[in-house]
Design a protein around this motif. Structure first.
Motif, PDB file in Angstrom:
ATOM      1  N   UNK A 186      34.858  34.742  52.157  1.00 26.36           N
ATOM      2  CA  UNK A 186      35.979  34.999  51.256  1.00 26.36           C
ATOM      3  C   UNK A 186      35.532  35.887  50.095  1.00 26.36           C
ATOM      4  N   UNK A 229      35.298  44.965  38.148  1.00 25.45           N
ATOM      5  CA  UNK A 229      35.301  46.400  38.431  1.00 25.45           C
ATOM      6  C   UNK A 229      35.523  47.216  37.177  1.00 25.45           C
ATOM      7  N   UNK A 273      34.673  39.584  51.419  1.00 28.91           N
ATOM      8  CA  UNK A 273      35.802  40.442  51.784  1.00 28.91           C
ATOM      9  C   UNK A 273      36.741  40.708  50.609  1.00 28.91           C
ATOM     10  N   UNK A 305      42.676  30.204  46.598  1.00 31.26           N
ATOM     11  CA  UNK A 305      41.850  30.814  45.561  1.00 31.26           C
ATOM     12  C   UNK A 305      42.042  32.327  45.460  1.00 31.26           C
ATOM     13  N   UNK A 306      42.906  32.855  46.315  1.00 29.73           N
ATOM     14  CA  UNK A 306      43.016  34.301  46.454  1.00 29.73           C
ATOM     15  C   UNK A 306      43.388  35.027  45.163  1.00 29.73           C
ATOM     16  N   UNK A 365      40.335  33.847  59.204  1.00 31.95           N
ATOM     17  CA  UNK A 365      39.120  33.054  59.162  1.00 31.95           C
ATOM     18  C   UNK A 365      37.916  33.958  58.905  1.00 31.95           C
ATOM     19  N   UNK A 366      37.899  35.097  59.556  1.00 32.65           N
ATOM     20  CA  UNK A 366      36.786  36.044  59.410  1.00 32.65           C
ATOM     21  C   UNK A 366      36.683  36.559  57.978  1.00 32.65           C
ATOM     22  N   UNK A 367      37.841  36.746  57.334  1.00 40.84           N
ATOM     23  CA  UNK A 367      37.818  37.249  55.969  1.00 40.84           C
ATOM     24  C   UNK A 367      37.777  36.118  54.942  1.00 40.84           C
ATOM     25  N   UNK A 368      37.523  34.907  55.404  1.00 38.86           N
ATOM     26  CA  UNK A 368      37.245  33.800  54.496  1.00 38.86           C
ATOM     27  C   UNK A 368      38.446  33.016  54.001  1.00 38.86           C
ATOM     28  N   UNK A 369      39.550  33.097  54.733  1.00 38.56           N
ATOM     29  CA  UNK A 369      40.723  32.324  54.326  1.00 38.56           C
ATOM     30  C   UNK A 369      40.969  31.261  55.397  1.00 38.56           C
ATOM     31  N   UNK A 370      41.225  30.012  54.968  1.00 34.17           N
ATOM     32  CA  UNK A 370      41.424  28.936  55.935  1.00 34.17           C
ATOM     33  C   UNK A 370      42.537  29.313  56.900  1.00 34.17           C
ATOM     34  N   UNK A 421      37.782  39.828  40.367  1.00 33.43           N
ATOM     35  CA  UNK A 421      37.094  40.998  40.915  1.00 33.43           C
ATOM     36  C   UNK A 421      37.585  42.275  40.232  1.00 33.43           C
ATOM     37  N   UNK A 422      38.867  42.273  39.904  1.00 32.50           N
ATOM     38  CA  UNK A 422      39.452  43.435  39.244  1.00 32.50           C
ATOM     39  C   UNK A 422      38.793  43.645  37.877  1.00 32.50           C
ATOM     40  N   UNK A 473      40.752  34.984  42.515  1.00 27.38           N
ATOM     41  CA  UNK A 473      39.585  35.770  42.928  1.00 27.38           C
ATOM     42  C   UNK A 473      39.839  37.259  42.783  1.00 27.38           C
ATOM     43  N   UNK A 474      41.036  37.684  43.159  1.00 26.74           N
ATOM     44  CA  UNK A 474      41.363  39.108  43.069  1.00 26.74           C
ATOM     45  C   UNK A 474      41.362  39.559  41.605  1.00 26.74           C
TER      46      UNK A 474
END
Lengths: 265, 60
Positions: free
Chosen positions: A153, B55, A156, B43-44, B3-8, B51-52, B47-48
């Protein structure tokens, strides 16, 4: 290798089997696509290897689609690597190119490039020069799968948030040909907003490429923010392979499981 | 892919329910609500935002 290809192409041109050969030319220090025509010398013809193998590639198939739309009656030759040929097979399947109007002239990639690309088939069927290089395994996807959910998470989200929405990945993609792109539909993607909606923007593209992406990696090279797009699409391709036994462009005349009715095989 | 990008992956559910099967629909939605309550807020968004900010402070 390059001499063998030049001879082969010169033969095709003099025998009038093709109206022109779409390849790469090195001119003024740059590598660019070029249509070589009959009578013209093949001076400057290059395979797109400058410092290392395959460091100056170009989506020639994309140019070929434009070309064949303008001259539908003509047959063209085109320079292909393994990935380019997968692209051709995909474009035949999606009715963007006519098979008997295209003569691919293929050459294989060296082992190091195959390894770096983790390529499943680093040589085309229409092999004119080079040996059949061995295919490589998907290591980076497995590595990512091995990390726990929170790590993935974090990774990405940090990648996707870097996106400047330049649409470079789509514009360079030889398999992107839709006249209307979902990523430009204002109901789905807000215009002018940055960062893009994470992870929706990138996953939308990944889903749309699921049965198309031929893993050429040009999107990854084009991305100014260095988002590992290829890794993302490699995962999609892996899912398509495990669940449906389908790999885009791997076999000629294949059909996509996403455009067929009935139970999965 | 989620799932690959880390989200349930439990956060996304697709089920086919006929328009004549209202009880199934209700059951399905209620079950999904329970799942989501268990998972808690995503948590998206936070988290975004974080991260912003990162940056902005350190332009790459």
């Amino acid at each position: 290798m390059i001499e063998t290809i030049k001879q082969h192409v010169a033969g095709l041109l003099t025998e009038k089997k093709i109206a022109g050969f779409l390849g790469l030319i090195e001119k003024n220090g740059h590598v660019a696509p070029h249509l070589f025509k009959d009578g013209e010398s093949l001076a400057g013809f290059t395979l797109g290897d400058r410092k290392t193998a395959g460091d100056a590639r170009y989506p020639l198939n994309k140019t070929l689609v434009t070309l064949s739309r303008a001259y539908p009656e003509e047959t063209f030759g085109v320079l292909v690597r393994g990935c380019d040929e997968r692209g051709l097979y995909g474009l035949f399947r999606l009715n963007q190119l006519t098979e008997d109007r295209v003569i691919p002239v293929g050459f294989s990639c060296p082992a190091e490039l195959s390894e770096a690309c983790e390529c499943r088939k680093p040589y085309p069927d229409s092999l004119v020069a080079g040996e059949k290089t061995e295919s490589s395994q998907l290591k980076k996807v497995a590595e990512m799968d091995g990390k726990d959910l929170a790590r993935r998470f974090d990774f990405w989200t940090a990648q996707f948030v870097k996106c400047v929405k330049c649409y470079g990945c789509r514009d360079v993609c030889p398999m992107c040909f839709c006249k209307e792109c979902s990523l430009e539909c204002e109901d789905l993607v807000a215009k002018g907003d940055l960062p893009v909606e994470v992870p929706v923007f990138h996953l939308t593209r990944a889903m749309h490429m699921a049965d198309r992406c031929v893993d050429c990696g040009l999107c990854d090279e084009a991305c100014p923010s260095d988002i590992p797009l290829r890794l993302l699409y490699k995962k999609t391709a892996q899912i398509m392979d495990t669940d449906y036994g389908f790999t885009s462009g791997l076999n000629k005349n294949e059909r996509s499981p996403l455009s067929q009715m009935g139970p999965a095989k | 892919m989620l799932d690959f990008t880390g989200i349930e992956k439990e956060r996304l559910r697709a089920r086919w329910v006929s328009s004549a099967e209202a009880p199934e629909f209700v059951e399905e939605v209620n079950a999904f609500i329970d799942t989501l309550k268990e998972l808690g807020p995503s948590p998206l968004k936070a988290a975004v935002e974080a991260k912003k900010e990162e940056q902005k402070e350190a332009p790459a």
